[in-house]
Design an enzyme around this catalytic site. Structure first.
Site, short mmCIF file in Angstrom:
data_model
loop_
_atom_site.label_atom_id
_atom_site.label_comp_id
_atom_site.label_asym_id
_atom_site.label_seq_id
_atom_site.Cartn_x
_atom_site.Cartn_y
_atom_site.Cartn_z
N SER A 1 -1.88 -4.57 -6.76
CA SER A 1 -1.04 -3.66 -5.98
C SER A 1 -0.73 -2.41 -6.80
O SER A 1 -0.08 -2.48 -7.84
CB SER A 1 0.27 -4.35 -5.59
OG SER A 1 1.17 -3.37 -5.11
N HIS B 1 -4.80 -3.05 -3.23
CA HIS B 1 -3.68 -3.20 -2.29
C HIS B 1 -2.79 -1.96 -2.36
O HIS B 1 -2.27 -1.61 -3.42
CB HIS B 1 -2.90 -4.47 -2.67
CG HIS B 1 -1.80 -4.82 -1.72
ND1 HIS B 1 -2.01 -5.57 -0.58
CD2 HIS B 1 -0.48 -4.54 -1.75
CE1 HIS B 1 -0.86 -5.75 0.04
NE2 HIS B 1 0.09 -5.12 -0.63
N ASP C 1 0.65 -0.25 -0.93
CA ASP C 1 1.92 -0.49 -0.24
C ASP C 1 2.43 0.82 0.33
O ASP C 1 2.80 1.73 -0.41
CB ASP C 1 2.94 -1.05 -1.24
CG ASP C 1 2.62 -2.48 -1.58
OD1 ASP C 1 2.44 -3.28 -0.66
OD2 ASP C 1 2.54 -2.80 -2.78
N MET D 1 5.29 2.63 2.41
CA MET D 1 6.70 2.41 2.78
C MET D 1 7.29 3.67 3.38
O MET D 1 7.04 4.77 2.87
CB MET D 1 7.50 2.02 1.53
CG MET D 1 6.95 0.81 0.81
SD MET D 1 7.95 0.43 -0.62
CE MET D 1 7.02 -0.94 -1.31
N HIS E 1 -1.30 -2.07 3.31
CA HIS E 1 -0.15 -2.84 3.81
C HIS E 1 0.93 -1.86 4.25
O HIS E 1 1.57 -1.23 3.41
CB HIS E 1 0.32 -3.75 2.65
CG HIS E 1 1.55 -4.54 2.93
ND1 HIS E 1 2.31 -5.10 1.92
CD2 HIS E 1 2.16 -4.89 4.09
CE1 HIS E 1 3.33 -5.76 2.45
NE2 HIS E 1 3.28 -5.64 3.76
N MET F 1 4.35 -1.02 5.54
CA MET F 1 5.73 -1.49 5.75
C MET F 1 6.48 -0.35 6.42
O MET F 1 7.25 0.39 5.79
CB MET F 1 6.35 -1.86 4.40
CG MET F 1 5.79 -3.15 3.84
SD MET F 1 6.10 -3.34 2.07
CE MET F 1 4.67 -2.49 1.44
N MET G 1 4.84 -12.49 2.98
CA MET G 1 5.66 -11.86 1.94
C MET G 1 6.42 -12.95 1.19
O MET G 1 7.14 -13.74 1.80
CB MET G 1 6.68 -10.90 2.56
CG MET G 1 6.14 -9.60 3.11
SD MET G 1 5.23 -8.53 1.97
CE MET G 1 6.26 -8.46 0.52
N GLY H 1 9.65 -4.10 -0.09
CA GLY H 1 10.32 -2.85 -0.46
C GLY H 1 10.17 -2.46 -1.92
O GLY H 1 10.12 -1.28 -2.24
N ASP I 1 2.05 -12.04 -1.21
CA ASP I 1 2.41 -10.75 -1.81
C ASP I 1 3.87 -10.77 -2.24
O ASP I 1 4.77 -10.92 -1.42
CB ASP I 1 2.18 -9.66 -0.73
CG ASP I 1 2.43 -8.25 -1.23
OD1 ASP I 1 2.69 -8.07 -2.44
OD2 ASP I 1 2.37 -7.33 -0.40
#
Ligand code: DX5
Ligand code: ZN
Length: 217
Positions: free
Chosen positions: A7, A32, A34, A36, A65, A67, A137, A142, A173
């Site tokens: 990640s 990966h 993330d 957000m 991913h 979020m 998760m 976050g 994750d």
């Protein structure tokens, strides 16, 4: 086979080119990302331009991913940036889940659904025929660097049973290191996301190697 997905949230962003090359050379399977939005989770991270710039640097499978609230509105931009799979949150899509799945399929993107620690496995059942990946998760989404939630293990093994006859990967994750990875793999996970354990380690290649060596018992 167990796949490793470093990640980038935990990578040294000032040296991102070398960080990507390092994990790629060490045998990472997926990268990966993330994403957000500051609403679905109380943090901000990468936008589509970040993904696009790295697309020029790596041939790895891009595991994006998201979020974010309103996942439908984010699909075109991450598709255009070179995502291979977009994993969205069930909690953000709810009644629109089939719509999100269709928007991804229309673009030939792989489809992933993620659930937060308090969301039960059952919500996934209606979608099993149409998805490629489930992301459980194992921390509250976050932030990187949190402690693995052991109470997610039962859910991982329940999902492994539910998807046994489906060609769906089971990704975990949050708080994954070689020890927690072993627990997850023994309970049916086969894609391990790891941020801090890889990028904050003096020997990222050894961490990746250890995770690759895990086998379901
Ligand atoms: C958390 C993210 C994770 C995070 C994992 O919201 O979804 O991918 O980067 O970080 P570590 O491995 O440090 O727990
Ligand atoms: Zn993630």
């Amino acid at each position: 086979m167990v796949l490793v997905a470093p990640s980038l949230l935990a990578a040294d962003l000032g040296d991102i080119k070398n960080q990507v090359a390092l994990v790629e050379k060490a045998g990472a399977d997926w990268l990966h990302f993330d994403i957000m939005d500051g609403h679905f989770v109380p943090n901000l991270s990468f936008g589509p331009d970040f993904v696009r710039q790295l697309r020029h640097l790596s041939r790895l499978f891009f595991d994006v991913h998201i979020m974010v609230e309103n996942p439908l509105s984010f699909i075109p931009m991450f598709y255009n940036s070179g995502a291979d799979m977009i994993t969205f949150h069930y909690e953000a899509a709810l009644d629109d889940t089939n719509k999100v799945i269709n928007e991804l399929k229309k673009r030939n993107l792989k489809v992933g659904i993620s659930i937060k620690p308090h969301t039960p496995a059952d919500v996934l059942k209606p979608f099993l025929k149409n998805i490629d990946n489930i992301l459980v998760m194992t921390v509250e989404p976050g932030f990187g660097g949190q402690i693995f939630m052991e109470n997610q293990i039962k859910k991982i093994s329940d999902i492994a049973t539910i998807i046994a006859d489906h060609p769906i990967t089971l990704e975990v994750d949050g708080g994954i290191n070689p020890q927690t990875a072993e627990l997850c793999v023994q309970n049916g996970a086969n894609v391990l996301v790891a941020g801090s354990a890889i990028f904050k380690s003096p020997n990222p290649d050894l961490v990746i190697k250890k995770i690759h060596e895990l086998r379901r018992k």
